[in-house]
Design an enzyme around this catalytic site. Sequence first.
Site, mmCIF file in Angstrom:
data_model
loop_
_atom_site.group_PDB
_atom_site.id
_atom_site.type_symbol
_atom_site.label_atom_id
_atom_site.label_comp_id
_atom_site.label_asym_id
_atom_site.label_seq_id
_atom_site.Cartn_x
_atom_site.Cartn_y
_atom_site.Cartn_z
ATOM 1 N N LYS A 1 0.929 -1.274 0.065
ATOM 2 C CA LYS A 1 0.120 0.087 0.050
ATOM 3 C C LYS A 1 0.946 1.359 -0.109
ATOM 4 O O LYS A 1 0.697 2.158 -0.748
ATOM 5 C CB LYS A 1 -0.798 -0.004 1.399
ATOM 6 C CG LYS A 1 -1.959 -1.199 1.507
ATOM 7 C CD LYS A 1 -2.796 -1.218 2.612
ATOM 8 C CE LYS A 1 -1.976 -1.054 3.903
ATOM 9 N NZ LYS A 1 -1.310 -2.459 4.142
ATOM 10 N N ARG B 1 -9.335 0.911 9.093
ATOM 11 C CA ARG B 1 -8.939 -0.352 9.589
ATOM 12 C C ARG B 1 -9.899 -1.206 10.308
ATOM 13 O O ARG B 1 -9.722 -2.359 10.520
ATOM 14 C CB ARG B 1 -7.670 -0.478 10.082
ATOM 15 C CG ARG B 1 -6.319 -0.756 9.569
ATOM 16 C CD ARG B 1 -5.094 -0.465 10.654
ATOM 17 N NE ARG B 1 -3.926 -0.869 10.160
ATOM 18 C CZ ARG B 1 -3.088 -0.452 9.378
ATOM 19 N NH1 ARG B 1 -2.995 0.829 9.052
ATOM 20 N NH2 ARG B 1 -2.079 -1.186 9.392
ATOM 21 N N ARG C 1 11.686 -5.534 4.965
ATOM 22 C CA ARG C 1 11.297 -3.961 4.486
ATOM 23 C C ARG C 1 12.318 -3.026 5.479
ATOM 24 O O ARG C 1 12.559 -3.266 6.487
ATOM 25 C CB ARG C 1 9.877 -3.675 4.942
ATOM 26 C CG ARG C 1 9.512 -2.257 5.044
ATOM 27 C CD ARG C 1 7.896 -1.884 4.866
ATOM 28 N NE ARG C 1 7.473 -2.255 6.270
ATOM 29 C CZ ARG C 1 5.983 -2.170 6.371
ATOM 30 N NH1 ARG C 1 5.282 -1.973 5.267
ATOM 31 N NH2 ARG C 1 5.518 -2.432 7.570
ATOM 32 N N ARG D 1 11.748 -1.123 10.964
ATOM 33 C CA ARG D 1 10.696 -0.516 11.747
ATOM 34 C C ARG D 1 10.639 -1.659 12.958
ATOM 35 O O ARG D 1 10.789 -2.875 12.754
ATOM 36 C CB ARG D 1 9.258 -0.544 11.099
ATOM 37 C CG ARG D 1 8.785 0.718 10.480
ATOM 38 C CD ARG D 1 7.662 0.799 9.796
ATOM 39 N NE ARG D 1 6.746 0.080 10.270
ATOM 40 C CZ ARG D 1 5.306 0.141 9.566
ATOM 41 N NH1 ARG D 1 5.155 0.538 8.444
ATOM 42 N NH2 ARG D 1 4.296 -0.827 10.122
ATOM 43 N N ARG E 1 -0.128 -8.705 13.471
ATOM 44 C CA ARG E 1 -0.787 -7.762 12.820
ATOM 45 C C ARG E 1 -1.573 -8.649 11.642
ATOM 46 O O ARG E 1 -2.565 -7.844 11.507
ATOM 47 C CB ARG E 1 0.313 -6.854 12.267
ATOM 48 C CG ARG E 1 0.937 -5.575 13.404
ATOM 49 C CD ARG E 1 2.113 -5.452 12.789
ATOM 50 N NE ARG E 1 2.175 -4.404 11.861
ATOM 51 C CZ ARG E 1 3.031 -4.041 11.039
ATOM 52 N NH1 ARG E 1 4.622 -4.796 11.171
ATOM 53 N NH2 ARG E 1 3.290 -3.410 10.173
HETATM 54 P P1 ADP Z 1 1.343 -1.500 7.384
HETATM 55 O O1 ADP Z 1 2.679 -0.897 6.832
HETATM 56 O O2 ADP Z 1 1.739 -2.830 8.150
HETATM 57 O O3 ADP Z 1 0.113 -1.364 6.719
HETATM 58 P P2 ADP Z 1 0.977 1.078 9.023
HETATM 59 O O4 ADP Z 1 2.123 1.757 8.826
HETATM 60 O O5 ADP Z 1 -0.147 1.495 8.245
HETATM 61 O O6 ADP Z 1 1.493 -0.431 8.852
HETATM 62 O O7 ADP Z 1 0.397 0.960 10.272
HETATM 63 C C1 ADP Z 1 1.526 0.760 11.491
HETATM 64 C C2 ADP Z 1 0.524 0.747 12.765
HETATM 65 O O8 ADP Z 1 0.047 1.878 13.053
HETATM 66 C C3 ADP Z 1 -0.360 -0.511 12.825
HETATM 67 O O9 ADP Z 1 -0.014 -1.422 13.270
HETATM 68 C C4 ADP Z 1 -1.282 0.123 14.041
HETATM 69 O O10 ADP Z 1 -0.720 -0.061 15.357
HETATM 70 C C5 ADP Z 1 -1.133 1.765 13.873
HETATM 71 N N1 ADP Z 1 -2.462 2.149 12.938
HETATM 72 C C6 ADP Z 1 -2.092 2.472 11.496
HETATM 73 N N2 ADP Z 1 -3.270 2.878 11.154
HETATM 74 C C7 ADP Z 1 -4.142 2.746 12.009
HETATM 75 C C8 ADP Z 1 -5.707 2.986 12.096
HETATM 76 N N3 ADP Z 1 -6.478 3.426 11.109
HETATM 77 N N4 ADP Z 1 -6.243 2.121 13.174
HETATM 78 C C9 ADP Z 1 -5.769 1.955 14.161
HETATM 79 N N5 ADP Z 1 -4.204 1.784 14.237
HETATM 80 C C10 ADP Z 1 -3.717 2.073 13.146
HETATM 81 P P1 ADP Z 2 2.201 -1.694 3.102
HETATM 82 O O1 ADP Z 2 2.306 -0.531 3.089
HETATM 83 O O2 ADP Z 2 0.978 -2.448 2.490
HETATM 84 O O3 ADP Z 2 2.352 -2.483 4.639
HETATM 85 P P2 ADP Z 2 4.664 -1.527 1.863
HETATM 86 O O4 ADP Z 2 4.438 -0.668 0.507
HETATM 87 O O5 ADP Z 2 5.684 -1.080 2.879
HETATM 88 O O6 ADP Z 2 3.245 -2.255 2.302
HETATM 89 O O7 ADP Z 2 5.548 -2.936 1.075
HETATM 90 C C1 ADP Z 2 6.042 -3.812 2.216
HETATM 91 C C2 ADP Z 2 7.343 -4.402 1.742
HETATM 92 O O8 ADP Z 2 7.209 -5.123 0.398
HETATM 93 C C3 ADP Z 2 8.405 -3.207 1.364
HETATM 94 O O9 ADP Z 2 9.597 -3.682 1.691
HETATM 95 C C4 ADP Z 2 8.298 -3.053 -0.158
HETATM 96 O O10 ADP Z 2 9.467 -2.711 -0.833
HETATM 97 C C5 ADP Z 2 7.907 -4.595 -0.624
HETATM 98 N N1 ADP Z 2 7.009 -4.525 -1.874
HETATM 99 C C6 ADP Z 2 6.015 -3.642 -2.071
HETATM 100 N N2 ADP Z 2 5.554 -4.240 -3.408
HETATM 101 C C7 ADP Z 2 6.078 -5.148 -3.725
HETATM 102 C C8 ADP Z 2 5.932 -5.884 -4.828
HETATM 103 N N3 ADP Z 2 4.884 -5.925 -5.889
HETATM 104 N N4 ADP Z 2 6.756 -7.081 -4.983
HETATM 105 C C9 ADP Z 2 7.909 -7.371 -4.049
HETATM 106 N N5 ADP Z 2 8.071 -6.334 -3.076
HETATM 107 C C10 ADP Z 2 7.107 -5.570 -2.788
#
Ligand code: ADP
Ligand code: ADP
Length: 220
Positions: free
Chosen positions: A13, A88, A127, A160, A171
């Site tokens: 995302k 979420r 990541r 992270r 998660r």
């Molecule tokens: P990911 O890359 O795994 O999708 P995010 O960076 O979006 O993770 O979120 C990291 C953390 O921040 C989540 O595990 C949660 O603890 C918190 N968080 C983010 N967005 C929300 C939300 N909409 N509601 C509740 N907690 C959130």
């Molecule tokens: P999210 O925000 O949904 O948690 P990220 O965009 O941070 O996910 O992506 C999670 C990890 O996977 C990062 O290390 C990113 O570089 C990698 N990644 C994202 N898209 C792809 C893809 N299409 N193929 C392989 N690796 C990917």
Amino acid sequence: MKIILLGPPGAGKGTQAKSISSRYSIPHISTGDIFRKNISEKTSLGIEAKNYIDNGQLVPDDLTINMIKSRLEQEDCRNGFLLDGFPRTVIQAEALDRYLKLKNESLDTALLIDVPRDFILDRMTGRRVCPSCGASYHIKYNPPMILGKCNICGSDIVQRKDDTEATVRERLDIYDSQTQPLIDYYRSKNLLSIVQGTKAINEVFESICNILGRDYNDNN
Ligand code: ADP
Ligand code: ADP
Ligand code: ZN
């Protein structure tokens, strides 16, 4: 253009959001990035959110909803926005609907980036992120041009704290129980679009552009 991105942690995302935001000229609003910024600045919101985030739990709905509402009030959201990581929970989705309805607005698309579970652990543990600009890298699939440095702003990239295997599993369980129901929620409103997130990053982006449309200058 008002879009939300759905998908499990590690779906891509954040990665896709950066490209969508620049192609369609809409602000990328990542609740995770906003929380992390508040944590590093030790604001009261950051202090409240930190423990939940470090343990892979969701931050409580009321805190999160208030935070996103004040972000959406900002001038740059007038012509649209891209929400990454919000909503979420169904409670958050309902709050967003009510908020937009009061303004006579509505979402255009809920875009699900679909990635099966067996891809996720590998993506999450590899990541690396930029703490300054939020850019996301992967040690194998998307390494930065200069080892350890962000391509965009040159800062040192880091792992992270919540990207350890145990926290990722937690998660994913929370995603299944709390966030997955949003897929049906948006499907029933005819807003759901799905892209397969297993292909290469640029191919996933192409599929997204096919869904969002190519006339990006007039789409706002
Ligand atoms: P990911 O890359 O795994 O999708 P995010 O960076 O979006 O993770 O979120 C990291 C953390 O921040 C989540 O595990 C949660 O603890 C918190 N968080 C983010 N967005 C929300 C939300 N909409 N509601 C509740 N907690 C959130
Ligand atoms: P999210 O925000 O949904 O948690 P990220 O965009 O941070 O996910 O992506 C999670 C990890 O996977 C990062 O290390 C990113 O570089 C990698 N990644 C994202 N898209 C792809 C893809 N299409 N193929 C392989 N690796 C990917
Ligand atoms: Zn950066």
